[in-house]
Design an enzyme around this catalytic site. Sequence first.
Site, PDB file in Angstrom:
ATOM      1  N   ARG A 131       8.169   2.495  16.162  1.00  0.00           N
ATOM      2  CA  ARG A 131       7.927   3.757  16.879  1.00  0.00           C
ATOM      3  C   ARG A 131       6.959   3.567  18.039  1.00  0.00           C
ATOM      4  O   ARG A 131       6.986   4.318  19.009  1.00  0.00           O
ATOM      5  CB  ARG A 131       7.447   4.841  15.908  1.00  0.00           C
ATOM      6  CG  ARG A 131       8.537   5.281  14.939  1.00  0.00           C
ATOM      7  CD  ARG A 131       8.014   6.283  13.937  1.00  0.00           C
ATOM      8  NE  ARG A 131       6.955   5.740  13.095  1.00  0.00           N
ATOM      9  CZ  ARG A 131       7.143   4.951  12.040  1.00  0.00           C
ATOM     10  NH1 ARG A 131       8.360   4.640  11.670  1.00  0.00           N
ATOM     11  NH2 ARG A 131       6.129   4.502  11.337  1.00  0.00           N
ATOM     12  N   GLU A 178      -1.362  -2.291   1.808  1.00  0.00           N
ATOM     13  CA  GLU A 178      -1.811  -1.788   0.507  1.00  0.00           C
ATOM     14  C   GLU A 178      -1.616  -2.864  -0.576  1.00  0.00           C
ATOM     15  O   GLU A 178      -2.512  -3.145  -1.356  1.00  0.00           O
ATOM     16  CB  GLU A 178      -1.016  -0.537   0.183  1.00  0.00           C
ATOM     17  CG  GLU A 178      -1.740   0.389  -0.745  1.00  0.00           C
ATOM     18  CD  GLU A 178      -0.942   1.653  -0.940  1.00  0.00           C
ATOM     19  OE1 GLU A 178      -0.098   1.964  -0.081  1.00  0.00           O
ATOM     20  OE2 GLU A 178      -1.168   2.298  -1.965  1.00  0.00           O
TER      21      GLU A 178
END
Length: 181
Positions: free
Chosen positions: A69, A106
């Site tokens: 994006r 993460e």
Amino acid sequence: MKNDIRTPSAVERLKEIIRDVPDFPKKGIVFKDITPLLADHAAFSETVRLLADNYKGRGITKVMGIEARGFILAAPVALALGAGMVPVRKKGKLPYRTISASYSLEYGEDTLHVHEDAVGRGEKVLVLDDVLATGGTAGAVCSLAEKLGGKVESVAVLIELGFLDGRKKLAGRDVFSLIKY
Ligand code: AMP
């Protein structure tokens, strides 16, 4: 000091059009979906104008956009600034010789690549993405720019998730966001 271009009304208009998608791509993540903003000519052009206006006159010669994006925002911002656009991509996507930087997610690690000749020594670079979350991605792109001899003038994002404290990983760097949650 320049006036702040992020007037409450401009920011509110953009905020209203960004869609929250809960539990995407996995449970517990609220995904900031910018596709409604991209599909709205007024909102998209306002976004590009606000981002580019913040950097006019700062000598930026390259805008590095982060897959995927980030590309959508980096290309028109680069054109508006009279700069070139540099795609930063996942492994195996760029055809020529690359350098890479790894960063933590993460769970585990990810790696980003850029062509080894994409930024020249001493060039002023703007790193641009849609969302700043934990800051690992933008930090890795700053290190790529600097490995190539560029100078990172700033990191810009459309959306900053302030509660994830991404600025901490970018300590000492100029960081600009249009919208903060
Ligand atoms: P981080 O490295 O944690 O700052 O994550 C930033 C990258 O992950 C950006 O390229 C974003 O596009 C994407 N990202 C992280 N969190 C979100 C979110 N809540 N909504 C949309 N994109 C996100």
